[in-house]
Enzyme design. Structure first.
Site, mmCIF file in Angstrom:
data_model
loop_
_atom_site.group_PDB
_atom_site.id
_atom_site.type_symbol
_atom_site.label_atom_id
_atom_site.label_comp_id
_atom_site.label_asym_id
_atom_site.label_seq_id
_atom_site.Cartn_x
_atom_site.Cartn_y
_atom_site.Cartn_z
ATOM 1 C CD GLU A 66 -63.821 -31.103 -45.054
ATOM 2 O OE1 GLU A 66 -63.170 -31.470 -46.045
ATOM 3 O OE2 GLU A 66 -64.102 -29.908 -44.828
ATOM 4 C CG HIS B 160 -57.579 -27.967 -44.516
ATOM 5 N ND1 HIS B 160 -58.333 -27.497 -43.463
ATOM 6 C CD2 HIS B 160 -57.781 -27.107 -45.542
ATOM 7 C CE1 HIS B 160 -58.960 -26.391 -43.835
ATOM 8 N NE2 HIS B 160 -58.656 -26.143 -45.095
ATOM 9 C CG HIS C 6 -64.687 -31.535 -50.271
ATOM 10 N ND1 HIS C 6 -64.560 -30.620 -51.292
ATOM 11 C CD2 HIS C 6 -64.577 -30.827 -49.109
ATOM 12 C CE1 HIS C 6 -64.365 -29.412 -50.784
ATOM 13 N NE2 HIS C 6 -64.374 -29.513 -49.472
#
Length: 230
Positions: free
Chosen positions: A116, A68, A120
């Site tokens: 993503e 995830h 991050h």
């Protein structure tokens, strides 16, 4: 499931990476995180937990827990100008497709990975071992393979079912024994209430499970992912 992994950052990393960051060197001056959350999800539960149940799609090739996210802890938005291109990930695309797929219908896998990275990965880039899009996703894949949650649960007798329930602490102990890491089982807000309805949490986001929580490990239903037991 969430786990925490610590990384040691070498002195002087920020200075060595200014050019590589494409003028985003300012993110390295505030690289103060020491822990990352590796969050794994069960596809059979993900689809029943989102608000719009028509947008979820589980690829036929996905049969196991998927990534995830890999998130540095306590970081804000880092950088929009550190680019990522499809060509950066072609080397590991087959593994990413299997272990970190998009479960949203119509969203190309690369656009999911790009999001993503921007949210991050750019924050993780201050660590030398993750100082490029390819390195960040390689580390994510390596960690997913290290934490073989599928076989751990199966060997512990915790299997997918529409009828059998488990105590959250029972599952957590099995993971703790095998992984020897800090991890958290994710539940939903409704699961934390006394009157638990196994179908009441579908529209909620996940939170750490309280003690003695009842959990269900639903099977994957490719045709009706939002209703795995119908």
């Amino acid at each position: 499931m969430q786990g925490c992994t610590e990384f040691e950052k070498e002195k002087g990393t920020a200075n060595r990476k200014k050019k590589k960051a494409y003028n985003c060197f300012f993110i390295f001056s505030s690289c103060n995180w020491t822990c990352m959350h590796l969050t794994l999800q069960w596809p059979g539960s993900f689809c029943i937990g989102i608000n719009n149940k028509t947008i979820c799609k589980i690829p036929q090739t996905v049969q196991n827990w998927t990534i995830h996210g890999l998130w540095p802890v306590r970081t804000g938005h880092c950088c929009d100008c550190w680019p990522i291109y499809h060509s950066h990930l072609q080397e590991i695309e087959p593994e990413l497709t299997q272990l970190w797929p998009s479960l949203i219908k119509g969203k190309h896998f690369f656009y999911f990975w790009r999001d993503e990275w921007i949210k991050h990965g750019t924050c993780a880039g201050c660590e030398e071992s993750m100082g490029s899009p390819l390195l960040y996703f390689q580390v994510s894949v390596k960690l997913r393979k290290l934490f073989d949650i599928d076989n751990i649960l199966e060997s512990s007798g915790i299997k997918t079912s529409c009828d059998v329930s488990y105590k959250g602490r029972e599952a957590w102990i099995q993971l703790k024994v095998h992984l020897f890491r800090n991890q958290t089982l994710g539940c939903t807000k409704q699961e934390q209430e006394q009157n638990f309805d196994r179908f009441s949490w579908f529209n909620s986001t996940g939170h750490p499970c309280p003690k003695n929580t009842t959990i269900f490990y639903f099977p994957i239903n490719y045709e009706n992912p939002h209703e795995p037991c119908n």
